[in-house]
Scaffold this motif. Structure first.
Motif, PDB file in Angstrom:
ATOM      1  N   SER A   1     -62.944 -11.312  -9.233  1.00 63.30           N
ATOM      2  CA  SER A   1     -61.857 -11.703  -8.342  1.00 63.30           C
ATOM      3  C   SER A   1     -60.856 -10.565  -8.232  1.00 63.30           C
ATOM      4  O   SER A   1     -59.693 -10.785  -7.904  1.00 63.30           O
TER       5      SER A   1
ATOM      6  N   GLN B   1     -62.787 -11.640  -3.609  1.00 64.92           N
ATOM      7  CA  GLN B   1     -63.918 -12.196  -4.339  1.00 64.92           C
ATOM      8  C   GLN B   1     -65.127 -11.293  -4.118  1.00 64.92           C
ATOM      9  O   GLN B   1     -65.411 -10.901  -2.981  1.00 64.92           O
TER      10      GLN B   1
ATOM     11  N   HIS C   1     -71.819  -8.419  -2.659  1.00 61.37           N
ATOM     12  CA  HIS C   1     -71.028  -9.123  -1.663  1.00 61.37           C
ATOM     13  C   HIS C   1     -69.554  -8.845  -1.918  1.00 61.37           C
ATOM     14  O   HIS C   1     -69.094  -8.883  -3.069  1.00 61.37           O
ATOM     15  N   THR C   2     -68.809  -8.549  -0.853  1.00 62.14           N
ATOM     16  CA  THR C   2     -67.365  -8.335  -0.948  1.00 62.14           C
ATOM     17  C   THR C   2     -66.682  -9.138   0.138  1.00 62.14           C
ATOM     18  O   THR C   2     -67.122  -9.156   1.289  1.00 62.14           O
ATOM     19  N   SER C   3     -65.587  -9.807  -0.225  1.00 64.46           N
ATOM     20  CA  SER C   3     -64.944 -10.748   0.691  1.00 64.46           C
ATOM     21  C   SER C   3     -64.000 -10.082   1.675  1.00 64.46           C
ATOM     22  O   SER C   3     -63.763 -10.604   2.758  1.00 64.46           O
ATOM     23  N   HIS C   4     -63.417  -8.918   1.299  1.00 62.56           N
ATOM     24  CA  HIS C   4     -62.387  -8.290   2.108  1.00 62.56           C
ATOM     25  C   HIS C   4     -62.822  -6.902   2.589  1.00 62.56           C
ATOM     26  O   HIS C   4     -63.644  -6.237   1.951  1.00 62.56           O
TER      27      HIS C   4
ATOM     28  N   ASP D   1     -64.791  -7.420   6.384  1.00 60.02           N
ATOM     29  CA  ASP D   1     -64.674  -8.676   5.653  1.00 60.02           C
ATOM     30  C   ASP D   1     -66.039  -9.338   5.504  1.00 60.02           C
ATOM     31  O   ASP D   1     -66.910  -9.219   6.380  1.00 60.02           O
ATOM     32  N   ASN D   2     -66.211 -10.042   4.376  1.00 60.96           N
ATOM     33  CA  ASN D   2     -67.406 -10.859   4.135  1.00 60.96           C
ATOM     34  C   ASN D   2     -68.688 -10.059   4.363  1.00 60.96           C
ATOM     35  O   ASN D   2     -69.519 -10.410   5.201  1.00 60.96           O
TER      36      ASN D   2
ATOM     37  N   GLN E   1     -72.219  -8.087   2.968  1.00 60.64           N
ATOM     38  CA  GLN E   1     -73.286  -8.020   1.968  1.00 60.64           C
ATOM     39  C   GLN E   1     -74.141  -6.799   2.232  1.00 60.64           C
ATOM     40  O   GLN E   1     -74.482  -6.492   3.377  1.00 60.64           O
TER      41      GLN E   1
END
Length: 359
Positions: A45, A70, A87-90, A142-143, A145
Motif C-alpha cells: 500500500s 495499492q 499491478h499498480t493502482s496509480h 492508473d490501474n 498491469q
C-alpha cells in the motif's frame, strides 16, 4: 507455495540510490537465489515499497496522482529466468534498471491505457525490450498491469541463433508490434506458469519440470517476436516533449537544496511558460507546478522511509526539499499518499528491516 520476496538489487547503503539509480556491478548468480519454482507474492500500500518488491532490480517510483496507492507483484524464477506480473493502482514515473548481461521484456496486460518506455508508447499489442545494466524510464497509467520476463542476453541470443539460424539483433531499447493473438497466447502461458508455481503442487520444484518449462518459455518468446515490427512512433515533437519532462525531474532533484521556480525551469529548458504548460498537459495531463510538487513530495517520502537518510524529522526532510509551510505540506502529502508524513517516518524501522533482509 507463496512467500514475501524483498528486492535484492535495491541499494540500501548508498544515499545516491535514494533519488537516483546507481550502476550495478553484477547480477544474481544463476543458482544463488534458491527460489526456483516457487511463487512469491508482495502486496503493498506504499509506492516506495512497491518499487523495492522485485528481486535484483533497482527502481524508483514517483506517484503522480493523489490517493492511497495499492500494488502487487507475483514472481517466480526458473534457473536464472525471472518471471513476474505487477499491478499498480496509480499513474507512476519509474526509473528502472535490471542487472547487467540481461534482457528485460515488458508485456502490457492492460489494454485500456498505454504505458511508455522513454519516449515510445507501449501499446496493447506491443512488447518493450531493454538491455540490462542501463537505466530506463517507464511511465505507467492508473490501474496498470504488466508482465515481465528477464533472462541472460547470451542465452536468448544462443536460442535464436539455433532456432532461426541467426542471432537476434537487440537494440538497447526496442518496442515491437507482435499482434494481439500472439500477445494473448503468450500472456496466457505466463499466467498459467505463475498459477502452477503458486498452487502448492510442487511441480516446479522438480528440476526436470523447470527445465521443460524453460524450453517452452524461451521458444514461446521467440515465437512471440518472430516477424515483429519495430514501433516507429518516435516523432520528434513527442520525443522532445518527454525529454523535457525527464529533464524537469532531474533539474529538481539535482538542486534539492534549492527551490525551483517556473522561470528557472523555462530558462533551463529554453522554452516559454505556455510551451511548458502545453507539454505537461499533453504528456501527463497535469500542470508543471503540480508535477514539480509531486516530484518533491515523492523525494521527501523516500527520505522519511530510508534508513540511511540524514534527516531525523519530518520538518528537516520537508525543509530540505523547499517546503516551508508545514501545515500545507502535511495536507499535500496526505492527499498524494493517503497518510501523514509522520506515519511514513514511523515506518522507517519496518523498511529498514525489509532492506536488511535483502542484503
Amino acid at each position: 507455495m507463496t512467500g514475501t520476496l524483498p528486492g535484492l538489487g535495491w541499494s540500501v547503503t548508498e544515499p545516491a540510490g535514494m533519488h537516483h539509480l546507481v550502476s550495478l556491478a553484477q547480477g544474481p548468480q544463476r543458482d544463488s537465489l534458491g527460489r526456483d519454482g516457487q511463487l512469491y507474492i508482495e502486496e503493498s500500500s506504499d509506492v516506495c515499497q512497491q518499487a523495492r518488491s522485485i528481486t535484483a532490480w533497482q527502481q524508483l517510483y514517483d506517484q503522480l496522482k493523489p490517493g492511497q496507492f495499492q500494488g502487487s507483484l507475483a514472481e517466480t524464477w526458473l534457473d536464472g529466468i525471472q518471471c513476474f506480473e505487477e499491478h499498480t493502482s496509480h499513474a507512476l514515473r519509474q526509473s528502472c534498471m535490471v542487472w547487467p548481461g540481461s534482457v528485460w521484456v515488458g508485456i502490457p496486460a492492460s489494454s485500456e491505457h498505454f504505458a511508455r518506455i522513454g519516449t515510445t508508447t507501449i501499446e496493447a499489442d506491443t512488447v518493450a525490450i531493454r538491455g540490462g545494466g542501463l537505466e530506463f524510464e517507464l511511465g505507467t497509467p492508473d490501474n496498470f498491469q504488466i508482465m515481465g520476463l528477464v533472462l541472460a542476453r547470451s542465452e536468448l541470443e544462443s536460442y535464436t541463433s539455433i532456432l532461426q539460424g541467426e542471432s537476434l539483433h537487440l537494440d538497447n531499447t526496442m518496442v515491437l508490434h507482435v499482434g494481439a493473438e500472439r500477445m494473448r497466447k503468450f500472456t496466457h502461458f505466463m499466467r498459467a506458469m505463475l498459477q502452477v508455481a503458486g498452487n502448492g503442487s510442487g511441480q516446479l520444484l522438480e528440476q526436470v519440470c523447470r527445465k521443460q518449462l524453460r524450453h517452452e518459455l524461451l521458444e514461446g518468446f521467440i515465437d512471440l517476436i518472430d516477424d515483429a515490427r519495430p514501433n516507429r512512433q518516435n516523432i520528434r515533437r513527442v520525443e522532445s516533449a518527454w525529454q523535457a519532462v525527464a529533464k524537469t525531474r532531474e533539474f529538481v532533484l539535482d538542486r534539492s537544496g534549492e527551490p525551483t521556480s517556473i522561470v528557472e525551469l523555462c530558462e533551463y529548458l529554453g522554452m516559454s511558460r505556455r510551451t511548458l504548460q502545453n507539454i505537461f498537459h499533453q504528456t501527463l495531463d497535469i500542470c508543471p507546478l503540480a508535477y514539480l510538487k509531486a516530484i518533491r513530495l515523492n523525494a521527501v517520502r523516500r527520505e522519511l522511509l530510508a534508513p540511511y537518510s540524514q534527516y531525523d524529522s519530518v520538518q528537516q526532510a520537508a525543509a530540505a526539499l523547499g517546503f516551508w509551510h508545514m501545515s500545507q505540506f502535511s495536507q499535500d502529502f496526505k492527499k498524494l499518499f493517503g497518510e501523514l508524513p509522520s506515519a511514513s517516518l514511523a515506518r522507517r524501522s519496518i523498511v529498514s528491516a525489509i532492506s536488511n533482509r535483502s542484503l
